[in-house]
Write a protein that holds these residues in place. Structure first.
Motif, PDB file in Angstrom:
ATOM      1  N   THR A  26       0.830  -1.206   0.000  1.00 26.41           N
ATOM      2  CA  THR A  26       0.000   0.000   0.000  1.00 26.41           C
ATOM      3  C   THR A  26       0.865   1.256   0.000  1.00 26.41           C
ATOM      4  O   THR A  26       1.871   1.336   0.694  1.00 26.41           O
ATOM      5  CB  THR A  26      -0.928   0.024   1.232  1.00 26.41           C
ATOM      6  OG1 THR A  26      -1.807  -1.094   1.151  1.00 26.41           O
ATOM      7  CG2 THR A  26      -1.737   1.302   1.308  1.00 26.41           C
ATOM      8  N   LYS A  27       0.441   2.241  -0.792  1.00 29.49           N
ATOM      9  CA  LYS A  27       1.080   3.554  -0.801  1.00 29.49           C
ATOM     10  C   LYS A  27       0.155   4.511  -0.063  1.00 29.49           C
ATOM     11  O   LYS A  27      -1.021   4.646  -0.418  1.00 29.49           O
ATOM     12  CB  LYS A  27       1.308   4.037  -2.227  1.00 29.49           C
ATOM     13  CG  LYS A  27       1.959   5.405  -2.296  1.00 29.49           C
ATOM     14  CD  LYS A  27       2.200   5.815  -3.738  1.00 29.49           C
ATOM     15  CE  LYS A  27       2.894   7.164  -3.810  1.00 29.49           C
ATOM     16  NZ  LYS A  27       3.151   7.553  -5.215  1.00 29.49           N
ATOM     17  N   SER A  86      -4.673   9.242   1.605  1.00 33.00           N
ATOM     18  CA  SER A  86      -5.113   8.397   0.506  1.00 33.00           C
ATOM     19  C   SER A  86      -4.336   7.083   0.588  1.00 33.00           C
ATOM     20  O   SER A  86      -3.123   7.087   0.803  1.00 33.00           O
ATOM     21  CB  SER A  86      -4.813   9.104  -0.818  1.00 33.00           C
ATOM     22  OG  SER A  86      -4.934   8.232  -1.906  1.00 33.00           O
ATOM     23  N   LEU A 110      -3.470   3.726  -1.567  1.00 30.33           N
ATOM     24  CA  LEU A 110      -3.482   3.024  -2.854  1.00 30.33           C
ATOM     25  C   LEU A 110      -2.973   1.616  -2.568  1.00 30.33           C
ATOM     26  O   LEU A 110      -1.780   1.381  -2.416  1.00 30.33           O
ATOM     27  CB  LEU A 110      -2.601   3.733  -3.869  1.00 30.33           C
ATOM     28  CG  LEU A 110      -2.530   3.105  -5.250  1.00 30.33           C
ATOM     29  CD1 LEU A 110      -3.923   2.990  -5.856  1.00 30.33           C
ATOM     30  CD2 LEU A 110      -1.627   3.893  -6.153  1.00 30.33           C
ATOM     31  N   ASN A 111      -3.930   0.691  -2.473  1.00 33.32           N
ATOM     32  CA  ASN A 111      -3.628  -0.670  -2.047  1.00 33.32           C
ATOM     33  C   ASN A 111      -3.767  -1.621  -3.235  1.00 33.32           C
ATOM     34  O   ASN A 111      -4.867  -1.825  -3.747  1.00 33.32           O
ATOM     35  CB  ASN A 111      -4.592  -1.073  -0.930  1.00 33.32           C
ATOM     36  CG  ASN A 111      -4.267  -2.406  -0.312  1.00 33.32           C
ATOM     37  OD1 ASN A 111      -3.635  -3.251  -0.918  1.00 33.32           O
ATOM     38  ND2 ASN A 111      -4.737  -2.609   0.905  1.00 33.32           N
TER      39      ASN A 111
END
Length: 120
Positions: free
Chosen positions: A87-88, A101, A103-104
């Motif tokens: 994740t990010k 946020s 992003l996974n």
């Protein structure tokens, strides 16, 4: 020529952008009792999981520790590692709103309100 295979165990556990690290640093500075940020997931919402970020004084048993810029320590809950791996985490501005946020790459579906996700 060799072919490399993706190994999820070797993928970065999480990536945190400088903007998110700065946000975490500011949150920690505002809480005298907090020493780190802890990321976990819990079953919730209409699609399965929800991210949980807590400001904590210390790690819990089994947490993975990651040192971030801005002097921030991030703990990843052991039980959540497989769900959040790769994740990010970013801190973004959308119009007049600012928010974290996620992003996974493991997320296969999101609920309509964006509060929960499914890895199924």
């Amino acid at each position: 020529m060799s072919v490399e295979q993706f190994n999820p165990e070797q993928a970065a556990l999480v990536e945190v952008t400088p903007a998110a690290a700065k946000h975490f640093s500011q949150q920690l500075a505002a809480d005298a009792n907090a020493q780190a940020v802890r990321l976990s997931v819990k079953e919730s919402g209409c699609t399965g999981f929800m991210y949980v970020l807590d400001l904590v004084a210390e790690s819990s048993a089994g947490d993975r520790e990651i040192s971030l810029p801005e002097g921030v320590t991030l703990y990843i809950a052991e039980a959540s590692e497989q769900v959040v791996r790769g994740t990010k985490i970013d801190y973004v501005t959308e119009g007049v709103n600012r928010q974290l946020s996620f992003l996974n790459p493991n997320a296969k579906d999101y609920c309509g309100c964006g509060e929960s996700f499914n890895v199924g």
